[in-house]
Design a protein around this motif. Structure first.
Motif, short mmCIF file in Angstrom:
data_model
loop_
_atom_site.label_atom_id
_atom_site.label_comp_id
_atom_site.label_asym_id
_atom_site.label_seq_id
_atom_site.Cartn_x
_atom_site.Cartn_y
_atom_site.Cartn_z
N LEU A 114 -67.45 -63.90 4.86
CA LEU A 114 -66.76 -64.84 4.74
C LEU A 114 -67.35 -66.56 5.80
O LEU A 114 -66.88 -67.63 5.44
N PRO A 115 -67.74 -66.37 7.10
CA PRO A 115 -67.76 -67.49 8.25
C PRO A 115 -69.25 -68.16 7.97
O PRO A 115 -69.36 -69.31 7.21
N SER A 116 -69.84 -66.75 7.00
CA SER A 116 -71.12 -67.52 6.61
C SER A 116 -71.42 -68.12 5.27
O SER A 116 -71.58 -69.67 4.78
N LEU A 117 -70.29 -67.82 4.25
CA LEU A 117 -70.26 -68.37 2.75
C LEU A 117 -69.89 -69.97 3.22
O LEU A 117 -69.92 -71.29 2.88
N GLY A 118 -68.35 -70.12 4.02
CA GLY A 118 -67.49 -71.04 5.22
C GLY A 118 -68.50 -72.05 5.24
O GLY A 118 -68.26 -73.11 5.17
N ALA A 119 -69.44 -71.85 5.85
CA ALA A 119 -70.31 -72.49 6.24
C ALA A 119 -71.88 -73.21 5.79
O ALA A 119 -72.54 -74.23 6.35
N VAL A 120 -71.20 -72.78 4.02
CA VAL A 120 -73.14 -73.49 3.73
C VAL A 120 -71.83 -74.23 2.57
O VAL A 120 -72.85 -74.55 1.60
N GLY A 121 -70.83 -73.82 2.43
CA GLY A 121 -70.61 -74.30 1.24
C GLY A 121 -68.76 -74.35 0.91
O GLY A 121 -68.52 -74.42 2.50
N ARG A 122 -67.86 -74.83 -0.12
CA ARG A 122 -66.71 -75.33 0.44
C ARG A 122 -65.50 -73.70 0.38
O ARG A 122 -65.98 -73.60 -1.48
N LEU A 123 -65.03 -73.02 1.02
CA LEU A 123 -64.56 -72.19 0.67
C LEU A 123 -62.73 -71.88 0.84
O LEU A 123 -62.28 -72.37 1.82
#
Length: 637
Positions: A114-123
């Motif tokens: 989840l933190p990785s996805l939030g770092a590269v996209g809009r989560l």
């Protein structure tokens, strides 16, 4: 990597690099590069989280190949408003306590997705746990907004938009929308195979609206094997399920279960091989090599087996923390896992006996062209009654004269089964009458039935109770001879020939040690090696069947197999290839005319011999056509 100056000089001074502590945003983007390779990787992480949350139904929605939208909705236990900010922190997880990194019972455990996805996209995460109010949190490019109330009955919705917008360079490496959609579909299907009790739906919502459902698998209750068989039939295909053998075996704390297809249901590529460890989809060279080794005796090198196999074991016996995407595993004792796969599959294939894939008959029927359909679009149906067995016998008796009439062509012999010498050379076939040895149990009731004739001096036509069988006499007998030769070799061992002058092969110290570790296995197949001091191996015996052998080339090929698969079966494969060629030359040749008793003897031996349903190269030795299919070809109702 420092750029190289073509002018090398010892006087060049290098600026001292400064060690810096990266901020959390950079750390998360680096982690995302390991965990989230493409949209399918994000889908895998989010769906696995839903499974870990106890979801019974999971909906995955994607747009533009997952580049602009990935939305995963589940009915799991959900999260409280206090949990949401913590879920976006690195290495924060509810699945382990950190005291034991081997006792892992869930898909996820690192707390990085989840933190990785939030770092590269809009989560955006919206969730509700039982007894709590629903809440929502948003994070864009690593920057999180405050938690706010939301409306949701239960479960969790994770929405990821504009993947890699914060790292636009990654977008250049994305493939077409179609390719990314296919990768996402493959991920969802693999997880669906591992969890037949969970319902999965994949929807493409490109262009807005409800979109279209590209994959749907409803939850299947009941027995494990029944549910798994139904899910595999839905995901892989009905033909696989019809031609798959049930596998269930245990050894030293490992359980192997699943389904493996018959050799005659092989594929041109390894695209129908699915392996799972504790329900986790994995791509492991050792396990794939074991699957290949189990079918080695039944498939040529350009054909690949089809299987969906699951290994269950104590989590402490396998390390799943050896790959960033957790797609590879490492067993504490890999030899046990490999041996379990090889022995279990070979046992199941042996129990299958002469059984061959139903797709062979389907392809045969597909090659036959029935009459054109009617104007209404349906097949032409002729109104004809099927005579009963007794009516057919009376009809045959009425049409059979007591004395052969005087004809302008020779009448067939009526007292003995005709031999080929009595047949005219102008004919390429013969028919025979097979007497029933036991009137109460007609020979047609046997699996391969009773031989009724031979056509083109190569194919035996046999009649069964509900259809007919066409046997390739050369391929069938070749397999029978091959199995006999293998049984003799297993009983008497492989004859070795001693070299007058041992051949000395120079290798590295590590290569010598690996070869000596498997020297006992090699000796069983006639290859005798021993250390010769330093980094050398002395080859004193070679298998007699192989004739003159280039010992150094063989040892290096064995080492290559040990590197690739962890075990070498090269010597065994070469010996069995010799036996296969011997069987080919010693079997009934195409073009030989066989007597009726010979044909029936061949059919009975096929029924009693394991693996007789395919030749030594994986091709079918017979085709079975059901009477209903034959009648359909002729337009019978």
């Amino acid at each position: 990597m420092r750029s190289q100056d073509p002018q090398i000089s010892h006087e060049t001074t290098i600026a001292r690099p400064v060690i810096r502590q990266l901020d959390d945003s950079a750390i998360n983007r680096i982690a995302a590069g390991e965990v989230v390779e493409r949209p399918a990787s994000a889908v895998k992480e989010l769906v696995e989280n839903a499974v870990d949350a106890g979801a019974r139904r999971i909906l995955v929605e994607v747009a533009d190949g997952g580049k602009t939208l990935i939305r995963v909705t589940d009915d799991g236990v959900g999260m409280t408003p206090e949990d949401l900010p913590l879920a976006l922190s690195r290495h924060a997880t509810s699945k382990i306590d950190g005291s034991d990194l081997l006792n892992i019972h869930t898909f996820g455990f690192r707390g990085e997705a989840l933190p990785s996805l939030g770092a590269v996209g809009r989560l955006t995460i919206t969730s509700r746990a039982q007894g709590h109010e629903a809440a929502q949190i948003e994070v864009s490019g690593g920057q999180a907004a405050p938690v706010k109330p939301a409306g949701l009955r239960a479960g969790t919705i994770v929405e990821l938009r504009d993947l890699f917008f914060a790292t636009p360079a990654r977008l250049k490496f994305m493939r077409s929308d179609r390719a990314e959609n296919q990768a996402i579909s493959d991920v969802v299907k693999r997880l669906a195979m591992a969890e037949p009790s969970i319902g999965f739906t994949l929807r493409d919502v490109s262009g807005g609206g409800e979109g279209r459902v590209t994959f749907r698998a409803d939850p299947l209750p009941g027995d494990l094997f029944d549910a798994l068989h139904g899910r595999l039939a839905h995901v892989i295909g009905r033909e696989f399920a019809e031609n798959a053998l049930r596998i269930d075996a245990n050894r030293d704390g490992l359980r192997l279960y699943g389904y493996a297809a018959l050799p005659t249901y092989s594929r041109g590529a390894a695209v129908t091989q699915f392996l799972f460890v504790n329900t986790r989809p994995v791509k492991d060279k050792m396990l794939t090599g074991a699957l290949r080794a189990a079918y080695m005796d039944f498939l040529s090198r350009d054909r690949h087996p089809a299987a969906a196999l699951f290994i269950d074991c104590d989590p402490e016996q396998v390390d799943v923390n050896v790959h960033p995407a957790k797609s590879e595993v490492r067993f504490r004792d890999p030899g046990v896992a490999r041996g379990l796969i090889v022995s279990s599959l070979r046992h199941a294939l042996a129990e299958a006996g002469h059984r061959a894939s139903t797709t062979v008959a389907g392809a045969t029927l597909g090659a036959m062209r029935p009459e054109e359909s009617t104007a209404s679009g349906g097949p032409r149906i002729y109104q004809m009654e099927r005579p009963s067995y007794g009516a057919r016998q009376q009809s045959y008796a009425a049409q059979s004269p007591e004395q052969p009439p005087t004809l302008s062509y020779p009448a067939p012999p009526s007292t003995e089964t005709p031999g080929f010498a009595e047949l005219s050379d102008a004919y390429s076939g013969q028919t025979i009458e097979t007497p029933d040895p036991q009137p109460d149990h007609p020979i047609e009731d046997l699996p391969l039935g009773a031989a009724r004739g031979q056509v083109h001096e190569n194919y035996i036509i046999a009649q069964t109770r509900d259809g007919m069988v066409i046997v390739d006499q050369h391929a069938a007998h070749e397999r029978l001879v091959y199995e006999q030769l293998k049984a003799q070799m297993a009983e008497n061992g492989v004859t070795a020939q001693a070299l007058l002058i041992p051949e000395i092969v120079q290798l590295s110290e590590g290569d010598c040690a690996r070869l000596l570790d498997v020297s006992d296995e090699l000796y069983k197949f006639g290859l005798g090696i021993e250390p010769f001091g330093g980094n050398a191996i002395a080859v004193r015996e070679t298998p007699a069947l192989l004739g003159e052998v280039n010992a150094e080339a063989m040892l290096r090929d064995i080492l290559d197999e040990l590197d690739d698969q962890g075990e070498s079966q090269l010597v065994q494969a070469r010996i069995e290839a010799i036996l296969s060629r011997v069987a080919c030359h010693g079997s009934i040749r195409s073009g030989r005319r066989m007597r009726g008793e010979e044909m029936n003897a061949l059919l009975r031996e096929m029924e009693a011999t394991p693996h007789s349903g395919q030749c030594n190269h994986g091709r079918p030795t017979y085709v079975e056509l059901k009477l209903a299919d034959i009648e359909r070809l002729f337009g019978r109702a």
